[in-house]
Design a protein around this motif. Structure first.
Motif, mmCIF file in Angstrom:
data_model
loop_
_atom_site.group_PDB
_atom_site.id
_atom_site.type_symbol
_atom_site.label_atom_id
_atom_site.label_comp_id
_atom_site.label_asym_id
_atom_site.label_seq_id
_atom_site.Cartn_x
_atom_site.Cartn_y
_atom_site.Cartn_z
ATOM 1 N N VAL A 9 0.875 -1.157 0.000
ATOM 2 C CA VAL A 9 0.000 0.000 0.000
ATOM 3 C C VAL A 9 0.915 1.210 0.000
ATOM 4 C CG1 VAL A 9 -1.780 1.254 1.261
ATOM 5 C CG2 VAL A 9 -1.761 -1.239 1.300
ATOM 6 N N ALA A 10 0.787 2.033 -0.998
ATOM 7 C CA ALA A 10 1.633 3.218 -1.095
ATOM 8 C C ALA A 10 1.231 4.232 -0.048
ATOM 9 C CB ALA A 10 1.507 3.834 -2.482
ATOM 10 N N LYS A 11 2.199 4.985 0.441
ATOM 11 C CA LYS A 11 1.926 6.038 1.406
ATOM 12 C C LYS A 11 1.139 7.137 0.702
ATOM 13 C CE LYS A 11 4.080 9.093 4.719
ATOM 14 N NZ LYS A 11 5.294 9.469 5.391
ATOM 15 N N PRO A 12 0.011 7.550 1.264
ATOM 16 C CA PRO A 12 -0.783 8.583 0.625
ATOM 17 C C PRO A 12 -0.013 9.901 0.520
ATOM 18 C CG PRO A 12 -1.992 7.565 2.425
ATOM 19 C CD PRO A 12 -0.587 7.062 2.490
ATOM 20 N N SER A 38 -1.002 12.624 1.248
ATOM 21 C CA SER A 38 -1.381 13.478 2.367
ATOM 22 C C SER A 38 -0.410 13.404 3.532
ATOM 23 C CB SER A 38 -2.748 13.050 2.876
ATOM 24 O OG SER A 38 -2.632 11.732 3.393
ATOM 25 N N GLY A 39 0.469 12.422 3.530
ATOM 26 C CA GLY A 39 1.387 12.251 4.644
ATOM 27 C C GLY A 39 0.875 11.296 5.702
ATOM 28 N N ALA A 40 -0.333 10.776 5.547
ATOM 29 C CA ALA A 40 -0.839 9.786 6.493
ATOM 30 C C ALA A 40 -0.078 8.484 6.285
ATOM 31 C CB ALA A 40 -2.334 9.559 6.281
ATOM 32 N N PRO A 41 0.213 7.761 7.360
ATOM 33 C CA PRO A 41 0.904 6.482 7.191
ATOM 34 C C PRO A 41 0.070 5.508 6.367
ATOM 35 C CG PRO A 41 0.890 7.163 9.495
ATOM 36 C CD PRO A 41 -0.021 8.094 8.748
ATOM 37 N N ALA A 42 0.733 4.660 5.624
ATOM 38 C CA ALA A 42 0.040 3.645 4.833
ATOM 39 C C ALA A 42 -0.604 2.626 5.762
ATOM 40 C CB ALA A 42 1.027 2.959 3.896
ATOM 41 N N VAL A 43 -1.734 2.105 5.341
ATOM 42 C CA VAL A 43 -2.436 1.078 6.120
ATOM 43 C C VAL A 43 -2.869 -0.028 5.174
ATOM 44 C CG1 VAL A 43 -3.267 2.662 7.902
ATOM 45 C CG2 VAL A 43 -4.671 2.262 5.893
ATOM 46 N N GLY A 44 -3.092 -1.195 5.719
ATOM 47 C CA GLY A 44 -3.575 -2.314 4.924
ATOM 48 C C GLY A 44 -5.065 -2.494 5.111
ATOM 49 N N VAL A 45 -5.581 -3.568 4.576
ATOM 50 C CA VAL A 45 -6.993 -3.891 4.714
ATOM 51 C C VAL A 45 -7.226 -4.351 6.153
ATOM 52 C CG1 VAL A 45 -8.857 -5.394 3.896
ATOM 53 C CG2 VAL A 45 -7.154 -4.517 2.286
ATOM 54 N N PRO A 46 -8.247 -3.800 6.818
ATOM 55 C CA PRO A 46 -8.478 -4.142 8.231
ATOM 56 C C PRO A 46 -9.070 -5.535 8.425
ATOM 57 C CG PRO A 46 -10.208 -2.705 7.428
ATOM 58 C CD PRO A 46 -9.202 -2.824 6.318
ATOM 59 N N ASP A 47 -8.971 -6.016 9.646
ATOM 60 C CA ASP A 47 -9.557 -7.311 9.991
ATOM 61 C C ASP A 47 -11.083 -7.216 9.894
ATOM 62 O OD1 ASP A 47 -7.111 -8.475 10.551
ATOM 63 O OD2 ASP A 47 -7.165 -7.869 12.652
ATOM 64 N N PRO A 48 -11.729 -8.242 9.317
ATOM 65 C CA PRO A 48 -13.194 -8.238 9.208
ATOM 66 C C PRO A 48 -13.854 -8.123 10.581
ATOM 67 C CG PRO A 48 -12.244 -10.022 7.916
ATOM 68 C CD PRO A 48 -11.128 -9.431 8.735
ATOM 69 N N TYR A 106 -13.558 1.166 6.384
ATOM 70 C CA TYR A 106 -13.032 0.818 5.064
ATOM 71 C C TYR A 106 -14.183 0.682 4.064
ATOM 72 C CZ TYR A 106 -10.184 -1.759 1.632
ATOM 73 O OH TYR A 106 -9.523 -2.176 0.505
ATOM 74 N N GLU A 107 -15.207 -0.042 4.466
ATOM 75 C CA GLU A 107 -16.385 -0.255 3.610
ATOM 76 C C GLU A 107 -17.075 1.084 3.294
ATOM 77 O OE1 GLU A 107 -20.949 -1.632 4.324
ATOM 78 O OE2 GLU A 107 -19.428 -2.666 5.518
ATOM 79 N N LEU A 108 -17.284 1.906 4.312
ATOM 80 C CA LEU A 108 -18.003 3.162 4.125
ATOM 81 C C LEU A 108 -17.210 4.177 3.306
ATOM 82 C CD1 LEU A 108 -19.660 3.510 7.653
ATOM 83 C CD2 LEU A 108 -20.751 2.813 5.498
ATOM 84 N N VAL A 109 -15.901 4.206 3.476
ATOM 85 C CA VAL A 109 -15.051 5.091 2.678
ATOM 86 C C VAL A 109 -15.152 4.713 1.208
ATOM 87 C CG1 VAL A 109 -12.619 5.585 2.130
ATOM 88 C CG2 VAL A 109 -13.447 5.840 4.472
ATOM 89 N N GLY A 119 -10.797 6.295 -2.271
ATOM 90 C CA GLY A 119 -9.840 5.200 -2.371
ATOM 91 C C GLY A 119 -9.113 4.913 -1.071
ATOM 92 N N ASP A 120 -8.109 4.046 -1.191
ATOM 93 C CA ASP A 120 -7.320 3.639 -0.031
ATOM 94 C C ASP A 120 -6.560 4.806 0.589
ATOM 95 O OD1 ASP A 120 -8.195 1.040 -0.214
ATOM 96 O OD2 ASP A 120 -6.396 0.297 -1.217
ATOM 97 N N ASP A 121 -6.195 5.811 -0.210
ATOM 98 C CA ASP A 121 -5.512 6.976 0.348
ATOM 99 C C ASP A 121 -6.416 7.699 1.347
ATOM 100 O OD1 ASP A 121 -7.211 7.755 -1.782
ATOM 101 O OD2 ASP A 121 -6.020 9.559 -2.172
ATOM 102 N N GLN A 122 -7.701 7.814 1.021
ATOM 103 C CA GLN A 122 -8.650 8.468 1.934
ATOM 104 C C GLN A 122 -8.888 7.607 3.172
ATOM 105 O OE1 GLN A 122 -9.604 11.624 1.558
ATOM 106 N NE2 GLN A 122 -8.404 11.666 -0.332
ATOM 107 N N TYR A 123 -8.912 6.292 2.988
ATOM 108 C CA TYR A 123 -9.048 5.406 4.135
ATOM 109 C C TYR A 123 -7.845 5.548 5.075
ATOM 110 C CZ TYR A 123 -9.178 1.267 7.036
ATOM 111 O OH TYR A 123 -9.144 0.432 8.128
ATOM 112 N N ALA A 124 -6.646 5.656 4.513
ATOM 113 C CA ALA A 124 -5.447 5.826 5.338
ATOM 114 C C ALA A 124 -5.546 7.114 6.157
ATOM 115 C CB ALA A 124 -4.192 5.841 4.471
#
Length: 172
Positions: free
Chosen positions: A59-62, A64-74, A82-85, A91-96
């Motif tokens: 997962v690339a670092k956004p 925005s400077g927010a740390p990169a994150v992976g897909v969360p635990d269900p 994650y689902e609502l974003v 995208g994943d950058d906004q979730y991060a």
């Protein structure tokens, strides 16, 4: 006596381009270890008659400077976020950015409160504002996150907009 060899290290650039660098490592005499990286980012390491292949997920670092994150635990509040974003077309950058923001505010604790009266995952002030999304606002992470995303979208347009404001002012 161990021989000195090179250990290859895989890194990924923000555009997911693999890069391999070498670092010294020690192997027994006659041991050979190889590393290969395929175009689909599968890494194979071979040593003697053993071979291990692992698909690299990065997962690339956004920007925005927010740390990169992976897909969360269900089943977690972060999985709901994650689902609502993504349901809003972000995208994943906004979730991060959302993860960084809500980690700072409440550590994703649905019962988080502070003396000012702020409450819940998004730290709504007062917490009862979240009743506009659902009567279960005090205990339901989906209700709280939905309210938080509505607030963020109305005031900052995106989670990264809210995160950027939080970084510069200390609040959002």
């Amino acid at each position: 006596m161990a021989a000195t060899a090179l250990m290859l290290v895989l890194t990924l650039a923000p555009d997911r381009t693999p890069s391999v660098s070498a670092e010294p490592a020690a192997f027994a005499p006659g041991e050979v270890q190889t590393l290969s990286v395929s175009a689909d980012l599968a890494v194979s390491i071979s040593r003697d008659s053993y071979k291990v292949t692992k698909k690299v997920v990065a997962v690339a670092k956004p920007a925005s400077g927010a740390p990169a994150v992976g897909v969360p635990d269900p089943g977690t509040a972060q999985a709901i976020g994650y689902e609502l974003v993504h349901a809003r077309g972000w995208g994943d950058d906004q979730y991060a950015c959302l993860v960084s923001l809500f980690n700072k505010e409440s550590h994703w604790n649905v019962y988080a409160s502070n003396p000012s009266g702020a409450y819940g995952i998004p730290q709504a002030l007062p917490g009862s504002k979240m009743a506009s999304v659902g009567a279960d606002w005090a205990t339901n992470p989906r209700t709280q996150i939905t309210w938080g995303l509505n607030y963020i979208q109305g005031r900052y347009l995106t989670p990264c907009g809210a995160w950027g404001h939080s970084q510069s002012s200390g609040w959002y």
